[in-house]
Design a protein around this motif. Structure first.
Motif, PDB file in Angstrom:
ATOM      1  N   TYR A 390       0.873  -1.184   0.000  1.00 52.24           N
ATOM      2  CA  TYR A 390       0.000   0.000   0.000  1.00 52.24           C
ATOM      3  C   TYR A 390       0.903   1.225   0.000  1.00 52.24           C
ATOM      4  N   ALA A 391       0.793   2.057  -1.029  1.00 54.88           N
ATOM      5  CA  ALA A 391       1.686   3.211  -1.170  1.00 54.88           C
ATOM      6  C   ALA A 391       1.013   4.464  -0.638  1.00 54.88           C
ATOM      7  N   TYR A 392       0.899   4.564   0.686  1.00 55.87           N
ATOM      8  CA  TYR A 392       0.323   5.755   1.293  1.00 55.87           C
ATOM      9  C   TYR A 392       1.398   6.843   1.302  1.00 55.87           C
ATOM     10  N   GLY A 393       1.208   7.871   0.489  1.00 55.78           N
ATOM     11  CA  GLY A 393       2.202   8.925   0.403  1.00 55.78           C
ATOM     12  C   GLY A 393       1.983   9.752  -0.847  1.00 55.78           C
ATOM     13  N   SER A 394       2.989  10.584  -1.181  1.00 57.06           N
ATOM     14  CA  SER A 394       2.818  11.472  -2.317  1.00 57.06           C
ATOM     15  C   SER A 394       4.159  11.793  -2.962  1.00 57.06           C
ATOM     16  N   VAL A 395       4.087  12.301  -4.193  1.00 57.77           N
ATOM     17  CA  VAL A 395       5.251  12.779  -4.936  1.00 57.77           C
ATOM     18  C   VAL A 395       4.884  14.145  -5.485  1.00 57.77           C
ATOM     19  N   ALA A 396       5.757  15.158  -5.264  1.00 54.62           N
ATOM     20  CA  ALA A 396       5.469  16.511  -5.749  1.00 54.62           C
ATOM     21  C   ALA A 396       6.765  17.194  -6.147  1.00 54.62           C
ATOM     22  N   LEU A 397       6.723  17.971  -7.239  1.00 57.70           N
ATOM     23  CA  LEU A 397       7.879  18.740  -7.680  1.00 57.70           C
ATOM     24  C   LEU A 397       7.979  20.019  -6.864  1.00 57.70           C
ATOM     25  N   ARG A 398       9.191  20.433  -6.475  1.00 60.11           N
ATOM     26  CA  ARG A 398       9.378  21.669  -5.726  1.00 60.11           C
ATOM     27  C   ARG A 398       9.228  22.879  -6.644  1.00 60.11           C
ATOM     28  N   THR A 399       9.806  22.836  -7.829  1.00 63.43           N
ATOM     29  CA  THR A 399       9.708  23.939  -8.790  1.00 63.43           C
ATOM     30  C   THR A 399       9.391  23.333 -10.147  1.00 63.43           C
ATOM     31  N   PRO A 400       8.131  23.087 -10.456  1.00 65.19           N
ATOM     32  CA  PRO A 400       7.791  22.450 -11.717  1.00 65.19           C
ATOM     33  C   PRO A 400       8.104  23.351 -12.906  1.00 65.19           C
ATOM     34  N   PRO A 401       8.490  22.784 -14.029  1.00 61.84           N
ATOM     35  CA  PRO A 401       8.776  23.587 -15.217  1.00 61.84           C
ATOM     36  C   PRO A 401       7.480  24.073 -15.859  1.00 61.84           C
ATOM     37  N   VAL A 402       7.555  25.223 -16.476  1.00 65.53           N
ATOM     38  CA  VAL A 402       6.413  25.748 -17.212  1.00 65.53           C
ATOM     39  C   VAL A 402       6.595  25.493 -18.708  1.00 65.53           C
ATOM     40  N   GLU A 403       7.851  25.504 -19.155  1.00 64.48           N
ATOM     41  CA  GLU A 403       8.146  25.347 -20.577  1.00 64.48           C
ATOM     42  C   GLU A 403       9.403  24.500 -20.730  1.00 64.48           C
ATOM     43  N   PRO A 485       4.656  13.256 -12.188  1.00 65.58           N
ATOM     44  CA  PRO A 485       5.730  12.497 -11.537  1.00 65.58           C
ATOM     45  C   PRO A 485       5.135  11.408 -10.644  1.00 65.58           C
ATOM     46  N   THR A 486       5.814  10.262 -10.549  1.00 70.63           N
ATOM     47  CA  THR A 486       5.271   9.139  -9.782  1.00 70.63           C
ATOM     48  C   THR A 486       6.409   8.210  -9.363  1.00 70.63           C
ATOM     49  N   LEU A 487       6.060   7.111  -8.762  1.00 75.00           N
ATOM     50  CA  LEU A 487       7.009   6.067  -8.366  1.00 75.00           C
ATOM     51  C   LEU A 487       6.587   4.753  -9.021  1.00 75.00           C
ATOM     52  N   VAL A 488       7.587   3.930  -9.355  1.00 76.95           N
ATOM     53  CA  VAL A 488       7.328   2.617  -9.939  1.00 76.95           C
ATOM     54  C   VAL A 488       8.172   1.586  -9.196  1.00 76.95           C
ATOM     55  N   GLN A 489       7.583   0.429  -8.914  1.00 77.11           N
ATOM     56  CA  GLN A 489       8.365  -0.681  -8.361  1.00 77.11           C
ATOM     57  C   GLN A 489       8.634  -1.641  -9.501  1.00 77.11           C
ATOM     58  N   GLU A 490       9.911  -1.733  -9.887  1.00 76.28           N
ATOM     59  CA  GLU A 490      10.287  -2.490 -11.072  1.00 76.28           C
ATOM     60  C   GLU A 490       9.816  -3.939 -10.962  1.00 76.28           C
ATOM     61  N   LEU A 495       3.059   2.831  -8.404  1.00 78.86           N
ATOM     62  CA  LEU A 495       2.569   2.982  -7.040  1.00 78.86           C
ATOM     63  C   LEU A 495       1.285   3.807  -6.966  1.00 78.86           C
ATOM     64  N   GLU A 496       0.987   4.636  -8.012  1.00 81.18           N
ATOM     65  CA  GLU A 496      -0.294   5.353  -7.954  1.00 81.18           C
ATOM     66  C   GLU A 496      -1.467   4.391  -8.050  1.00 81.18           C
ATOM     67  N   GLU A 497      -1.219   3.182  -8.521  1.00 86.59           N
ATOM     68  CA  GLU A 497      -2.289   2.180  -8.601  1.00 86.59           C
ATOM     69  C   GLU A 497      -2.617   1.587  -7.242  1.00 86.59           C
ATOM     70  N   ILE A 498      -1.726   1.790  -6.250  1.00 82.92           N
ATOM     71  CA  ILE A 498      -1.965   1.229  -4.909  1.00 82.92           C
ATOM     72  C   ILE A 498      -1.923   2.325  -3.851  1.00 82.92           C
ATOM     73  N   GLY A 499      -2.355   3.547  -4.229  1.00 87.11           N
ATOM     74  CA  GLY A 499      -2.567   4.568  -3.213  1.00 87.11           C
ATOM     75  C   GLY A 499      -1.712   5.801  -3.284  1.00 87.11           C
ATOM     76  N   LEU A 500      -0.621   5.826  -4.074  1.00 90.40           N
ATOM     77  CA  LEU A 500       0.256   6.996  -4.103  1.00 90.40           C
ATOM     78  C   LEU A 500      -0.478   8.195  -4.705  1.00 90.40           C
ATOM     79  N   GLU A 501      -0.366   9.367  -4.038  1.00 89.22           N
ATOM     80  CA  GLU A 501      -0.959  10.595  -4.549  1.00 89.22           C
ATOM     81  C   GLU A 501       0.046  11.275  -5.481  1.00 89.22           C
ATOM     82  N   THR A 502      -0.382  11.609  -6.690  1.00 91.89           N
ATOM     83  CA  THR A 502       0.490  12.254  -7.657  1.00 91.89           C
ATOM     84  C   THR A 502      -0.067  13.626  -8.022  1.00 91.89           C
ATOM     85  N   ALA A 503       0.829  14.517  -8.387  1.00 97.99           N
ATOM     86  CA  ALA A 503       0.440  15.856  -8.822  1.00 97.99           C
ATOM     87  C   ALA A 503       0.520  15.933 -10.338  1.00 97.99           C
ATOM     88  N   ALA A 504      -0.149  16.914 -10.930  1.00103.42           N
ATOM     89  CA  ALA A 504      -0.149  17.097 -12.381  1.00103.42           C
ATOM     90  C   ALA A 504       0.263  18.523 -12.691  1.00103.42           C
TER      91      ALA A 504
END
Length: 518
Positions: A390-403, A485-490, A495-504
């Motif tokens: 269970y991937a309870y958590g999140s992934v977020a960029l500190r300074t996302p690119p605009v271009e 951005p997200t996480l993957v277990q090879e 991990l977003e399929e099992i609970g990870l919160e992702t930003a867009a």
């Protein structure tokens, strides 16, 4: 087939076998000693027989496969026996090599290497080892010819069998309607090359080997060369008879098919025509390849049978069938101890036949039935499981690119937060890694499998947040995209399929010259 026809005409009927197909050992047992020359498509099942000289002829692997395909499609008889080869060849040619039926794969893919490696009993899938094993086998051949230098091959064979060099010989059973290699489509040729990488390497090695050996020595005058033919002595069953003893019957009690570990009982009735001072009796077992599997006699068992008068007797041999599965023969021997020596009275290699089968309690793969079990042991409680359930958590960029520029490669600061009670492990088996998706303007998937970035040393501990950076590559086509951005277990999943919160994050991808209007 052309070589067989030439040698048969030159040396006479009964000298060369017709073209045969079969296992090497079976062909030698069936035809050895009957024909000086055995001509065959051989399936090797072991080492070469030192009583024979072996010759073979190789040709360019691509040309060989092409010849086989058109021969199978156009020349072989249209009978049920060959129909699968005809269909397989036709499917392969019509699809430019995309369709490879199982019926023809062994004939058109690395045939030479698989064929000759069997002489060394090499069955591993280590490719370099297979080529080396095939080369080692070919080094034991008396003649290895090249189809592209056919005249030299004929000359070498002529020397070997003491015949005049024929120069050329008549073609037999040619392939109909066969194009040259240069005439086929590039796609078909590339596919044949792809399927024959090992054979091409082997062929190049053989060509180099023959070139390095230098030019052929001048031919000997065959009229002055003594015959090289030597009589082939086949392996024959040993039989010794004397007037002193007559074997009346020899039989195995019960069925001729027994299971491993069962009791074998042989009854041998015999007649002594005179008194024997000290009789020694034995039994011997041979396998289907005429190898001695077992032998024992009364002397080895510390048994003594002295001063037996003239008469009829029965000797009973008890053996435990502790043998590998297969076919066997049992034979019997009688001798008389005389002073410090032994005088044979009777010997028969083969009087009874039987088969040994193994009891199979459960199915298995391979030829040996081993006792086996599989045990599952839980890991010690102190060890961490690498699998994220269970991937309870999140992934977020500190300074996302605009271009970004199309194809641009950047590193972005990212914060990973683990709200679960287990560490996310970034090394070892099934590591967790950073990655991303790119979505198009309508939310469609533009890039699913983004570039990977490793987690910091130690991974992401439970109930902690860590700062790191990740690698991101912009899509190749300019436009407006969403970066996720997200996480993957090879080997396991995202991990977003099992609970990870992702930003867009909305990112405009340009050519580098202008910015698309919003």
């Amino acid at each position: 087939m052309a070589i067989t026809s030439w040698l048969t005409n030159a040396l006479g009927a009964g000298t060369v076998t017709p073209d045969l197909n079969g296992n090497h050992s079976e062909l030698l047992r069936g035809y050895g000693g009957l024909f000086p020359i055995i001509s065959a498509h051989i399936i090797f099942d072991g080492e070469l027989d030192p009583r024979y000289d072996y010759i073979t002829l190789l040709r360019d692997p691509v040309d060989r496969v092409l010849s086989w395909l058109f021969y199978a499609e156009n020349t072989v008889p249209d009978t049920p026996e060959f129909q699968r080869h005809k269909n397989g060849a036709r499917n392969f040619l019509q699809s430019n090599g995309e369709i490879v039926d199982d019926e023809i794969r062994s004939s058109i893919s690395n045939y030479y290497v698989e064929h000759f490696a069997q002489i060394q009993r090499f069955s591993s899938n280590i490719f370099d080892g297979k080529v080396a094993a095939a080369l080692q086998s070919l080094s034991d051949f008396k003649i290895v010819g090249l189809y592209e230098d056919y005249s030299s091959f004929l000359s070498d064979v002529s020397d070997l069998v003491c015949l005049p060099d024929p120069g050329t010989i008549a073609t037999v059973n040619p392939t109909n309607q066969r194009p040259k290699v240069r005439e086929i489509s590039p796609a078909l040729r590339e596919r044949i090359v792809e399927l024959n990488q090992l054979d091409i390497r082997l062929y190049e090695e053989v060509v180099g080997w023959k070139v390095s050996a230098g030019q052929r020595q001048s031919r000997k005058d065959v009229t002055s060369v003594a015959s090289k033919w030597q009589k082939y002595e086949p392996v024959r069953d040993r039989v010794i008879t004397t007037p002193d003893i007559t074997i009346l019957t020899a039989a195995l009690r019960g069925e001729a098919v027994v299971f491993h570990g069962d009791l074998l009982t042989f009854d041998v009735d015999f007649f002594l025509s005179r008194q024997v001072a000290d009789l020694e009796m034995g039994v011997h077992v041979f396998d289907s390849d005429r190898r001695w599997a077992f032998g024992i006699n009364s002397s080895l068992l510390d048994q003594c049978h002295q001063d037996l008068p003239r008469g009829t007797y029965r000797v009973i041999h008890h053996l435990v069938a502790d043998l590998p599965a297969g076919s066997y023969t049992a034979g019997f021997a009688f001798s008389e101890k005389v002073g410090d020596g032994v005088r044979d009275l009777a010997w028969y290699d083969k009087l009874c036949e039987f088969e040994v089968h193994h009891r199979v309690e459960r199915p298995f793969a391979g030829y040996a039935n081993l006792s086996a079990e599989i045990a599952l042991t839980p890991l010690a409680s102190g060890l961490e499981s690498p699998v994220v359930e269970y991937a309870y958590g999140s992934v977020a960029l500190r300074t996302p690119p605009v271009e970004m520029v199309s194809g641009e490669h950047v590193r972005l600061d990212v914060e990973i937060t683990n709200h679960g009670d287990r560490r996310w492990i970034g090394d070892g088996s099934c590591p967790v890694r950073l990655s991303y998706h790119w979505l198009g303007i309508e939310g469609e998937m533009a890039v699913f499998d983004g570039e990977r970035s490793s987690l910091p040393d130690g991974g992401v501990p439970a109930w902690k947040a860590v700062m790191t950076s990740m690698s991101v590559v912009a899509p190749p086509v300019p436009g407006r995209y969403t970066l996720v951005p997200t996480l993957v277990q090879e080997g396991l999943g995202w991990l977003e399929e099992i609970g990870l919160e992702t930003a867009a994050y909305t990112v405009v991808v340009t050519t580098g010259c202008e910015v698309l209007p919003g």
